[in-house]
Design an enzyme around this catalytic site. Structure first.
Site, mmCIF file in Angstrom:
data_model
loop_
_atom_site.group_PDB
_atom_site.id
_atom_site.type_symbol
_atom_site.label_atom_id
_atom_site.label_comp_id
_atom_site.label_asym_id
_atom_site.label_seq_id
_atom_site.Cartn_x
_atom_site.Cartn_y
_atom_site.Cartn_z
ATOM 1 N N PRO A 25 0.794 -1.233 0.000
ATOM 2 C CA PRO A 25 0.000 0.000 0.000
ATOM 3 C C PRO A 25 0.826 1.281 0.000
ATOM 4 C CG PRO A 25 -0.136 -1.098 2.132
ATOM 5 C CD PRO A 25 0.534 -2.057 1.185
ATOM 6 N N ASN A 26 0.348 2.211 -0.800
ATOM 7 C CA ASN A 26 0.850 3.592 -0.913
ATOM 8 C C ASN A 26 2.167 3.712 -1.673
ATOM 9 O OD1 ASN A 26 -1.323 4.841 0.553
ATOM 10 N ND2 ASN A 26 -0.462 3.904 2.397
ATOM 11 N N ARG A 49 5.237 12.305 -3.203
ATOM 12 C CA ARG A 49 5.043 12.897 -1.877
ATOM 13 C C ARG A 49 6.077 12.380 -0.889
ATOM 14 N NH1 ARG A 49 -1.270 11.696 -1.882
ATOM 15 N NH2 ARG A 49 -1.249 11.983 -4.126
ATOM 16 N N TYR A 92 10.961 8.949 1.661
ATOM 17 C CA TYR A 92 11.005 7.807 0.737
ATOM 18 C C TYR A 92 11.768 8.069 -0.561
ATOM 19 C CZ TYR A 92 7.561 5.974 3.976
ATOM 20 O OH TYR A 92 6.932 5.539 5.115
ATOM 21 N N ASP A 143 1.048 -15.633 6.962
ATOM 22 C CA ASP A 143 0.521 -16.991 6.753
ATOM 23 C C ASP A 143 0.588 -17.390 5.276
ATOM 24 O OD1 ASP A 143 -0.003 -17.342 9.419
ATOM 25 O OD2 ASP A 143 -2.152 -16.951 9.269
ATOM 26 N N GLU A 184 12.511 -9.698 2.316
ATOM 27 C CA GLU A 184 11.747 -8.535 2.805
ATOM 28 C C GLU A 184 12.529 -7.265 2.484
ATOM 29 O OE1 GLU A 184 11.173 -8.535 7.032
ATOM 30 O OE2 GLU A 184 10.059 -6.639 6.982
ATOM 31 N N HIS A 200 12.538 -2.834 2.444
ATOM 32 C CA HIS A 200 11.989 -1.516 2.792
ATOM 33 C C HIS A 200 12.928 -0.435 2.300
ATOM 34 C CE1 HIS A 200 8.995 -3.427 5.243
ATOM 35 N NE2 HIS A 200 9.950 -4.175 5.742
ATOM 36 N N LEU A 201 12.338 0.642 1.840
ATOM 37 C CA LEU A 201 13.139 1.797 1.428
ATOM 38 C C LEU A 201 13.838 2.416 2.630
ATOM 39 C CD1 LEU A 201 10.197 3.076 -0.643
ATOM 40 C CD2 LEU A 201 12.445 2.865 -1.692
ATOM 41 N N SER A 202 13.067 2.615 3.682
ATOM 42 C CA SER A 202 13.587 3.284 4.882
ATOM 43 C C SER A 202 14.125 2.233 5.857
ATOM 44 C CB SER A 202 12.467 4.089 5.542
ATOM 45 O OG SER A 202 11.395 3.243 5.914
ATOM 46 N N ARG A 213 12.980 4.072 12.928
ATOM 47 C CA ARG A 213 11.769 4.902 12.864
ATOM 48 C C ARG A 213 10.873 4.642 14.085
ATOM 49 N NH1 ARG A 213 9.176 4.789 7.108
ATOM 50 N NH2 ARG A 213 8.178 6.648 7.986
#
Ligand code: CA2
Length: 142
Positions: free
Chosen positions: A5-6, A13, A18, A82, A93, A95-97, A102
Site C-alpha cells: 500500500p501507498n 510525496r 522515501y 501466513d 523482505e 523496505h526503502l527506509s 523509525r
C-alpha cells in the site's frame, strides 16, 4: 517483485522519507538488474491486502521467489505472513527506509518471521540489491 500500500505514490510525496524515485523508475532499475543477472522479474503493486495474498498464492509454481515490500502491512498482517508460509517460496523482505530507526510500531515485522532476510534503509537502491540477494540465495545468478 511485490509492493504494498501507498508505494504507488513514491516520488510524488514525502521525498524526505522515501526519496524522489518513482515506482516506475524502480521498475526500470529492477529490469536492468534482472537482465544483468539473467533472471526474470515481474512487478506488482497493490493497495489491497487480499490482492497481495492472492498474488503470493499464485506465485507458487510460477516463480522461484518473491521480493516483498509490504509497506505498512509489514507491521500488521498475520494474513500475509501466513500466505508466505503456506507457499513455501523464499521471500526477501524489503523496505526503502530503515524501519528500525523509525517509530516503535515499525520495528515489528510479521514478514521477517517468514522471510529469508531483510534489506532496508538503502532507498530505491535496495530494490536491485534485493534481487541480487534472492538470485544469490536461489543460486540463479548467471
Ligand atoms: O520503508 C518502506 O519501504 C516502508 O515499507 C514504506 C511504508 C511504511 O509504512 C513502512 O513502515 C516502511 C509506507 C509506504 C508509503 O509510501 C509513500 C510514498 C510516497 C508518499 C507517501 C507514502
Amino acid at each position: 517483485m511485490m509492493n504494498g500500500p501507498n508505494l504507488n505514490l513514491l516520488g510524488t510525496r514525502q521525498p524526505e522519507v522515501y526519496g524522489a524515485t518513482t515506482l516506475s523508475d524502480i521498475e526500470k532499475l529492477c529490469n536492468n538488474k534482472a537482465e544483468q543477472l539473467g533472471v526474470t522479474v515481474d512487478f506488482l503493486q497493490s493497495n489491497h491486502e487480499g490482492v497481495l495474498i492472492d498474488a503470493i498464492h499464485d506465485a507458487r509454481g510460477k516463480y522461484d521467489g518473491i521480493v516483498l515490500n509490504a509497506g505498512a502491512f509489514t507491521h500488521t498482517s498475520i494474513a500475509l505472513m501466513d500466505a508466505i508460509k503456506s507457499v513455501a517460496l523464499p521471500v526477501v523482505e524489503l523496505h526503502l527506509s530503515n524501519i528500525h530507526q523509525r517509530e516503535e510500531f515499525r520495528h515489528q515485522s510479521y514478514i521477517s518471521k517468514v522471510a529469508v532476510g531483510q534489506i532496508c534503509g538503502f532507498g530505491a537502491a535496495g530494490y536491485p540489491l534485493a534481487i541480487d540477494a534472492l538470485a544469490t540465495y536461489l543460486g540463479a545468478a548467471t
